[in-house]
Design a protein around this motif. Structure first.
Motif: not given
Length: 224
Positions: A155, A29-30, A158-159, A22, A161, A35-36, A32, A26
């Motif tokens: 992502v 993301v964890k 993961l999200l 990643s 997205l 997020t977008d 925070g 990763e």
């Protein structure tokens, strides 16, 4: 020079193992921090202009035929995290397998024999580019694109997205990808004249720290 070879080498479906990594996304993301789509753009831009530039210059130097032993040492010196050094060598081994199948030749054979546990991935990629008849800026473009496309693809998983948003991020970064590839190629040409200390050594300490933390996670979706 074959533009088709460049497309093959830069294709995300080229079986070089990048899909399992990643690029630090990763962990971001964890934590925070990602997020977008806007966060993805900022993450990719930061990665591109630091570790991306450094790796792209190493690949460009390899494409120019620089000493692979010295380049691998230079890559080690520019990779502070042991976890990232190990990941780079794993990716180098996988890239070597794919490249030797695609463009068999003595340069790749010699590099594989010299580094049975794997050379750093940018060194292998640059040598593969040379074997494919590509130039230093082509090799640098491959690395620059991989630097941002890996996190963007990760992502999406993961999200959750929207993949259209992730692709839009990559498209908007295109001028910066070109800029970084050109800078990397110029630096590689200078390094061949002045010595490898002239190669960029831009780094991202936060990526190094989170890579060590990520490597210790008992459960993770990506290898790095």
């Amino acid at each position: 020079m074959s533009r088709s070879a460049l497309l093959v080498l830069a294709d995300g479906r080229f079986p070089a193992g990048g899909h399992a990594h990643s690029g630090g996304a990763e962990a971001a993301v964890k934590a925070g921090r990602l997020t977008d789509a806007a966060g993805l753009a900022a993450f990719c831009r930061g990665r591109l202009h630091t570790t991306g530039l450094t790796s792209a210059a190493l690949a460009a130097a390899a494409a120019l035929g620089a000493d692979p032993y010295a380049l691998d040492e230079a890559a080690d010196a520019r990779t502070a995290s042991p976890a990232l050094r190990a990941a780079a060598r794993r990716l180098g081994r996988q890239m070597m397998r794919a490249a030797r199948a695609a463009w068999p030749g003595p340069e790749l054979d010699e590099l594989a024999a010299a580094f049975p546990r794997g050379a750093h991935q940018p060194v292998v990629l640059g040598t593969a580019a040379r074997a494919a008849g590509l130039g230093p800026e082509d090799a640098a473009h491959c690395v620059a694109y991989e630097t941002v496309s890996g996190p963007a693809t990760a992502v999406v998983r993961l999200l959750g997205l929207d993949p259209f948003q992730a692709t839009a991020v990559l498209a908007r970064l295109a001028p910066e990808l070109d800029e970084v590839a050109a800078r990397a190629a110029r630096a590689a040409e200078r390094a061949l004249r002045e010595g490898l200390d002239a190669l960029p050594a831009a780094a991202s300490p936060l990526l190094d720290l989170t890579a060590e933390q990520h490597a210790a996670w008992p459960v993770r979706l990506f290898a790095s």
